[in-house]
Design an enzyme around this catalytic site. Sequence first.
Site, mmCIF file in Angstrom:
data_model
loop_
_atom_site.group_PDB
_atom_site.id
_atom_site.type_symbol
_atom_site.label_atom_id
_atom_site.label_comp_id
_atom_site.label_asym_id
_atom_site.label_seq_id
_atom_site.Cartn_x
_atom_site.Cartn_y
_atom_site.Cartn_z
ATOM 1 N N GLN A 58 21.509 -13.081 29.205
ATOM 2 C CA GLN A 58 21.322 -14.067 28.127
ATOM 3 C C GLN A 58 20.173 -13.663 27.199
ATOM 4 O O GLN A 58 20.015 -14.228 26.125
ATOM 5 C CB GLN A 58 21.045 -15.448 28.732
ATOM 6 N N CYS A 59 19.367 -12.712 27.646
ATOM 7 C CA CYS A 59 18.269 -12.234 26.785
ATOM 8 C C CYS A 59 18.860 -11.329 25.706
ATOM 9 O O CYS A 59 19.774 -10.553 25.991
ATOM 10 C CB CYS A 59 17.267 -11.423 27.588
ATOM 11 N N SER A 105 34.619 -16.058 9.771
ATOM 12 C CA SER A 105 35.076 -16.711 11.003
ATOM 13 C C SER A 105 36.597 -16.598 11.138
ATOM 14 O O SER A 105 37.148 -16.844 12.211
ATOM 15 C CB SER A 105 34.624 -18.176 11.045
ATOM 16 N N THR A 164 30.098 -14.581 1.804
ATOM 17 C CA THR A 164 29.197 -15.075 0.755
ATOM 18 C C THR A 164 28.974 -14.042 -0.338
ATOM 19 O O THR A 164 28.800 -14.380 -1.513
ATOM 20 C CB THR A 164 27.830 -15.440 1.389
HETATM 21 N N1 ASP Z 1 30.377 -18.086 6.416
HETATM 22 C C1 ASP Z 1 30.102 -16.866 5.721
HETATM 23 C C2 ASP Z 1 30.912 -15.766 6.375
HETATM 24 O O1 ASP Z 1 30.537 -15.271 7.396
HETATM 25 C C3 ASP Z 1 28.657 -16.576 5.752
HETATM 26 C C4 ASP Z 1 28.238 -15.312 5.023
HETATM 27 O O2 ASP Z 1 28.989 -14.574 4.458
HETATM 28 O O3 ASP Z 1 27.027 -15.076 5.015
HETATM 29 O O4 ASP Z 1 31.963 -15.439 5.876
#
Ligand code: ASP
Length: 342
Positions: free
Chosen positions: A274-275, A59, A13
């Site tokens: 899991q905590c 991702s 982003t």
């Molecule tokens: N989906 C974006 C990423 O991780 C979200 C971000 O940059 O905040 O590339």
Amino acid sequence: MKRKVLIIYTGGTIGMEKDYTTGSLRAFDFEHIFDKIPEMSLLECDVSIHAFDKPLDSSDIGPEEWKIIAKIIFDKYNDFDGFLILHGTDTMSYTASALSFMLNGLRKPVILTGSQLPIGDLRTDAKENLLTSLYYASLYEGNEALVQEVAIYFEYKLLRGNRTLKYSAEYFDAYKSPNYPILGKSGVHLNIDRDALYRTGDNEVFSIDLHLCTDIVFWRIFPGMSFQSLLHLPKTKVLILQVFGSGTIFNSQETERILKEIRNRNTEIIVLSQCISGGISIGKYENSNIFHVVDAISGKDLSAESAITKSMHLMDNPRYKNNFHENFSKNLRGELEEKFGD
Ligand code: ASP
């Protein structure tokens, strides 16, 4: 003396702007960042930019991209005083954790940052994150960098990278390191908690380790799950089991039988909590004794991101002479408290 910082722009982003005619976000040419943030020319450091050919949503960033980033840092290590990686927020903690293990003998700052709102947005958090990260990436005392580790800077906080997790998809204050103190806070002044900073061993020479084994399964248990389904998984080298609280699991003969069967396939089992704060203490409750019986490894106070990337780094890595269990339990880069849960 003006310090030199290399920005490695990977995407996310932070490098986006809104197309006000369509309303959607699009990546802008990062080489033009100085037009977006003219204040950058006021900084007391020299900034160079290395942008990925194609900006990636985080991702899509994984082991191959981590190797590319590690190689860039290795090749440019002597030319720059600090490195700033601009990265999407979704997987930034994984990249920070992986790099912490891949960069050996690091004595310069490697800071990662990103933003929740694009740089072109009126209310963006990108400007502050970027500008203050550049400060931390160029902070020296004489010839010695103050930060000599992989860290994430986000919303006024500098955190140890391999202790972080993305905590909020909504708020600017998106990262936490629940099991480790904040390394630095920026307010009117840039503060640093010197006692919390990581220092590499005196004899370590800077090098990179590109070994990453991806034969890993991460499994979160839940009340009522069919434990049997674990046996249907393909054979794997490491099974990270995210269990309840301080390390408890169903107290049944079936659990024991299945975990033993998995261990007999030569799979290492790591037990993680899991905590998000605290960690594993095997033996505290009866319902954790099974992990002693099957010789599982305590994940102590590791984050999930660190446990996964540390497993990738260690499994089958000739450098560690295949002693996975012993090395996993060691504190390699400040990612865990060795005595945790003992
Ligand atoms: N989906 C974006 C990423 O991780 C979200 C971000 O940059 O905040 O590339």
